[in-house]
Design a protein around this motif. Structure first.
Motif, PDB file in Angstrom:
ATOM      1  N   VAL A   1       0.867  -1.180   0.000  1.00 34.79           N
ATOM      2  CA  VAL A   1       0.000   0.000   0.000  1.00 34.79           C
ATOM      3  C   VAL A   1       0.901   1.227   0.000  1.00 34.79           C
ATOM      4  CG1 VAL A   1      -1.784   1.309   1.207  1.00 34.79           C
ATOM      5  CG2 VAL A   1      -1.831  -1.194   1.262  1.00 34.79           C
ATOM      6  N   GLN A   2       0.571   2.229  -0.840  1.00 29.48           N
ATOM      7  CA  GLN A   2       1.359   3.460  -0.898  1.00 29.48           C
ATOM      8  C   GLN A   2       0.445   4.678  -0.865  1.00 29.48           C
ATOM      9  OE1 GLN A   2       3.788   3.028  -4.530  1.00 29.48           O
ATOM     10  NE2 GLN A   2       5.579   2.855  -3.217  1.00 29.48           N
ATOM     11  N   TYR A   3       0.967   5.763  -0.273  1.00 34.48           N
ATOM     12  CA  TYR A   3       0.258   7.044  -0.307  1.00 34.48           C
ATOM     13  C   TYR A   3       1.284   8.166  -0.267  1.00 34.48           C
ATOM     14  CZ  TYR A   3      -2.835  10.918   0.767  1.00 34.48           C
ATOM     15  OH  TYR A   3      -3.513  12.099   0.722  1.00 34.48           O
ATOM     16  N   SER A   4       1.139   9.127  -1.189  1.00 36.84           N
ATOM     17  CA  SER A   4       1.982  10.314  -1.190  1.00 36.84           C
ATOM     18  C   SER A   4       1.129  11.532  -0.877  1.00 36.84           C
ATOM     19  CB  SER A   4       2.651  10.508  -2.557  1.00 36.84           C
ATOM     20  OG  SER A   4       3.255  11.786  -2.632  1.00 36.84           O
ATOM     21  N   PHE A   5       1.565  12.313   0.107  1.00 34.54           N
ATOM     22  CA  PHE A   5       0.856  13.525   0.496  1.00 34.54           C
ATOM     23  C   PHE A   5       1.009  14.627  -0.549  1.00 34.54           C
ATOM     24  CE2 PHE A   5       1.673  11.193   4.349  1.00 34.54           C
ATOM     25  CZ  PHE A   5       0.512  11.356   5.098  1.00 34.54           C
ATOM     26  N   ASN A   6       2.116  14.623  -1.277  1.00 36.63           N
ATOM     27  CA  ASN A   6       2.348  15.536  -2.399  1.00 36.63           C
ATOM     28  C   ASN A   6       3.457  14.927  -3.228  1.00 36.63           C
ATOM     29  OD1 ASN A   6       2.738  17.573  -4.229  1.00 36.63           O
ATOM     30  ND2 ASN A   6       3.069  19.198  -2.743  1.00 36.63           N
ATOM     31  N   ILE A   7       3.170  14.568  -4.480  1.00 38.60           N
ATOM     32  CA  ILE A   7       4.126  13.781  -5.258  1.00 38.60           C
ATOM     33  C   ILE A   7       5.367  14.573  -5.638  1.00 38.60           C
ATOM     34  CG2 ILE A   7       2.288  12.313  -6.135  1.00 38.60           C
ATOM     35  CD1 ILE A   7       2.439  13.750  -8.765  1.00 38.60           C
ATOM     36  N   GLU A   8       5.310  15.899  -5.561  1.00 35.80           N
ATOM     37  CA  GLU A   8       6.475  16.702  -5.904  1.00 35.80           C
ATOM     38  C   GLU A   8       6.517  17.937  -5.016  1.00 35.80           C
ATOM     39  OE1 GLU A   8       8.662  18.741  -9.775  1.00 35.80           O
ATOM     40  OE2 GLU A   8       6.709  17.818  -9.980  1.00 35.80           O
ATOM     41  N   GLY A   9       7.539  18.013  -4.173  1.00 38.36           N
ATOM     42  CA  GLY A   9       7.691  19.185  -3.337  1.00 38.36           C
ATOM     43  C   GLY A   9       7.015  19.051  -1.993  1.00 38.36           C
ATOM     44  N   GLN A  10       7.085  20.131  -1.241  1.00 44.59           N
ATOM     45  CA  GLN A  10       6.543  20.170   0.113  1.00 44.59           C
ATOM     46  C   GLN A  10       5.022  20.251   0.089  1.00 44.59           C
ATOM     47  OE1 GLN A  10       8.655  19.936   2.648  1.00 44.59           O
ATOM     48  NE2 GLN A  10       7.074  19.920   4.230  1.00 44.59           N
ATOM     49  N   GLU A  11       4.374  19.515   1.011  1.00 46.74           N
ATOM     50  CA  GLU A  11       2.916  19.603   1.093  1.00 46.74           C
ATOM     51  C   GLU A  11       2.497  21.003   1.517  1.00 46.74           C
ATOM     52  OE1 GLU A  11       3.576  16.061   3.903  1.00 46.74           O
ATOM     53  OE2 GLU A  11       4.995  17.379   2.868  1.00 46.74           O
ATOM     54  N   VAL A  12       1.346  21.432   1.016  1.00 46.00           N
ATOM     55  CA  VAL A  12       0.748  22.696   1.435  1.00 46.00           C
ATOM     56  C   VAL A  12      -0.611  22.397   2.036  1.00 46.00           C
ATOM     57  CG1 VAL A  12       1.965  24.076  -0.272  1.00 46.00           C
ATOM     58  CG2 VAL A  12      -0.247  23.101  -0.847  1.00 46.00           C
TER      59      VAL A  12
ATOM     60  N   ALA B   1      -2.458   0.325  -4.261  1.00 49.30           N
ATOM     61  CA  ALA B   1      -2.552  -0.923  -3.510  1.00 49.30           C
ATOM     62  C   ALA B   1      -2.293  -2.055  -4.486  1.00 49.30           C
ATOM     63  CB  ALA B   1      -3.916  -1.081  -2.854  1.00 49.30           C
ATOM     64  N   GLY B   2      -1.493  -3.024  -4.071  1.00 47.14           N
ATOM     65  CA  GLY B   2      -1.166  -4.105  -4.988  1.00 47.14           C
ATOM     66  C   GLY B   2      -0.678  -5.344  -4.271  1.00 47.14           C
ATOM     67  N   ALA B   3      -0.480  -6.388  -5.046  1.00 49.58           N
ATOM     68  CA  ALA B   3      -0.001  -7.650  -4.492  1.00 49.58           C
ATOM     69  C   ALA B   3       0.839  -8.372  -5.530  1.00 49.58           C
ATOM     70  CB  ALA B   3      -1.173  -8.530  -4.072  1.00 49.58           C
ATOM     71  N   THR B   4       1.789  -9.164  -5.034  1.00 53.43           N
ATOM     72  CA  THR B   4       2.577 -10.047  -5.886  1.00 53.43           C
ATOM     73  C   THR B   4       2.447 -11.477  -5.371  1.00 53.43           C
ATOM     74  OG1 THR B   4       4.585  -9.707  -4.556  1.00 53.43           O
ATOM     75  CG2 THR B   4       4.254  -8.258  -6.460  1.00 53.43           C
ATOM     76  N   TYR B   5       2.595 -12.422  -6.293  1.00 53.74           N
ATOM     77  CA  TYR B   5       2.544 -13.825  -5.908  1.00 53.74           C
ATOM     78  C   TYR B   5       3.593 -14.578  -6.713  1.00 53.74           C
ATOM     79  CZ  TYR B   5       0.954 -18.605  -5.161  1.00 53.74           C
ATOM     80  OH  TYR B   5       0.903 -19.944  -4.840  1.00 53.74           O
ATOM     81  N   THR B   6       4.386 -15.371  -6.020  1.00 57.45           N
ATOM     82  CA  THR B   6       5.430 -16.172  -6.664  1.00 57.45           C
ATOM     83  C   THR B   6       5.246 -17.638  -6.287  1.00 57.45           C
ATOM     84  OG1 THR B   6       6.981 -14.324  -6.591  1.00 57.45           O
ATOM     85  CG2 THR B   6       7.903 -16.512  -6.945  1.00 57.45           C
ATOM     86  N   TYR B   7       5.232 -18.493  -7.287  1.00 61.74           N
ATOM     87  CA  TYR B   7       5.130 -19.928  -7.054  1.00 61.74           C
ATOM     88  C   TYR B   7       6.046 -20.622  -8.037  1.00 61.74           C
ATOM     89  CZ  TYR B   7       3.206 -24.625  -6.460  1.00 61.74           C
ATOM     90  OH  TYR B   7       3.057 -25.973  -6.208  1.00 61.74           O
ATOM     91  N   GLY B   8       7.201 -21.055  -7.554  1.00 62.51           N
ATOM     92  CA  GLY B   8       8.168 -21.678  -8.432  1.00 62.51           C
ATOM     93  C   GLY B   8       8.585 -20.732  -9.541  1.00 62.51           C
ATOM     94  N   PRO B   9       8.455 -21.133 -10.806  1.00 63.96           N
ATOM     95  CA  PRO B   9       8.877 -20.280 -11.933  1.00 63.96           C
ATOM     96  C   PRO B   9       7.855 -19.203 -12.305  1.00 63.96           C
ATOM     97  CG  PRO B   9       8.049 -22.353 -12.767  1.00 63.96           C
ATOM     98  CD  PRO B   9       8.041 -22.476 -11.264  1.00 63.96           C
ATOM     99  N   LEU B  10       6.704 -19.177 -11.632  1.00 59.29           N
ATOM    100  CA  LEU B  10       5.630 -18.246 -11.969  1.00 59.29           C
ATOM    101  C   LEU B  10       5.628 -17.050 -11.026  1.00 59.29           C
ATOM    102  CD1 LEU B  10       2.957 -17.608 -13.557  1.00 59.29           C
ATOM    103  CD2 LEU B  10       1.770 -18.846 -11.697  1.00 59.29           C
TER     104      LEU B  10
END
Length: 382
Positions: free
Chosen positions: A178-189, A201-210
């Protein structure tokens, strides 16, 4: 051993207390030669054709140096940091003016329940930094190289300031982010709508070669700046779903990536500005559409061959009379001549098209940009 002693000495010069942690200095120097040809036509004819052969920095990977370290707090807890700068190896200049650590400035707390990080870092769909999740899984070139070597495959994402990231532990190959940026460039105002923000929000899954990756993310454009309506005031927040998969067959690894996005700002090569009689319109013009990629990597003659093909299709969010598409192919070969040094050579071709059908009296108007890159160079890691 010498590198560890040097890193410790440098860390001590910043703060004596840093000696309590394990600190490492590391870096990469990448310099090469590149031939680039770009041509414009139709509605894009205002673009300047280029044909050049030049020395360039960071073709295969960004030239950079950094510090990273970790302090063990016991019982499965630790504090970790990473400070990473990019520079132009062909001139010695900082890659970003007035910014020392422009690539990553991360402070992390590792726990048995996951890792939380604070600072500047790459989004999980950007193909950059510690949390390179989607492109590492679904892109054979992990973001590509020069402009026409599979670098324009995906919707624009970057490293963002003021970012928080939470990564779960590994549950039998499954990890969440999960990620959140308060201001993607520079200081928040003050006021959330005075800032360009980012959430994912994301997920990864690894099973052997997959390996699999699935991510939802959004850029939430600012509507006001210091009480004045901003240039992105009329844009709805972008909404994008990204899916990536790769499978290692042993003799080769196959990759597939796909994205579907709404209200995504797409680089339309200035043609949209011409169409809308607004030279700055292309900076904030939103499109709905999708991107597709197939590629593979394989060991060849002691090195690695990477190949990539991609396609994108877009429709102007506010008027379906404006459409665009892009496609291209690229290949890169990397050969390690030692544990730290790699030589590489590659080429790519791409084309971007935009079409207007019946918009404000314009019918069957089109523009296009074609590009070719050929490059070779040397990478050294320390």
């Amino acid at each position: 051993m010498k590198k560890t002693l040097l890193a410790a000495a440098l860390a001590a010069s910043f703060a004596g207390s840093a000696m309590a942690a394990s600190v490492e200095l590391y870096g990469v120097v990448d310099t090469g030669l590149a031939y680039t040809n770009t041509s414009f036509g139709g509605l894009a004819s205002a673009g300047k054709d280029t044909d050049s052969f030049s020395m360039q920095t960071g073709i295969s990977t960004a030239s950079r140096f950094g510090f990273k370290g970790v302090e063990d707090l016991g019982d499965g807890y630790s504090v970790e940091f990473q400070l990473e700068n990019s520079f132009d190896s062909d001139t010695g200049k900082l890659h970003t003016d007035k910014t020392l650590f422009d690539r990553e400035t991360r402070l992390s707390l590792n726990t048995p329940y996951g890792t939380v990080s604070f600072g500047r870092m790459g989004s999980i769909t950007s193909g950059a930094g510690t949390y390179d999740v989607f492109q590492a899984t679904g892109d054979a070139m992990d973001g590509g190289y020069l402009d026409n070597m599979a670098s324009n495959v995906w919707f624009a994402r970057d490293r963002y300031d003021n970012m928080m990231t939470f990564a779960t532990p590994d549950f039998n190959g499954l990890k969440g982010y999960v990620q959140y940026s308060f201001n993607i460039e520079g200081q928040e105002v003050a006021g959330t709508r005075d800032n360009d923000r980012y959430v994912a929000a994301g997920a990864t899954y690894t099973y052997g070669p997959l390996s699999l990756a699935l991510v939802y993310d959004s850029v939430m454009y600012n509507h006001w700046q210091n009480g004045v309506r901003s240039s992105t005031a009329d844009l709805d927040d972008s909404q994008t779903v990204s899916f990536g998969v790769n499978y290692d067959f042993g003799v080769a690894k196959a990759f597939f990536g796909a994205q579907y996005g709404k209200n995504e700002v797409v680089d339309v090569l200035g043609t949209a500005g011409n169409i809308l009689s607004d030279p700055d319109a292309d900076a904030t013009l939103p499109f709905d559409g999708y991107n597709l990629h197939i590629g593979a990597t394989a060991p060849v003659f002691g090195g690695e061959l990477q190949v990539s093909a991609y396609y994108g299709d877009y429709e102007y969010t506010e008027d379906d009379h404006i459409t665009a598409d892009k496609y291209g192919v690229a290949a890169m070969y990397l050969y390690p001549v030692s544990k730290r040094t790699t030589v590489y050579a590659g080429a790519g071709w791409s084309q971007f098209n935009i079409k207007v059908d019946g918009f404000e009296g314009l019918e069957d108007q089109a523009g296009r940009q074609k590009g070719v890159d050929v490059a070779f160079g040397l990478t050294h890691r320390f």
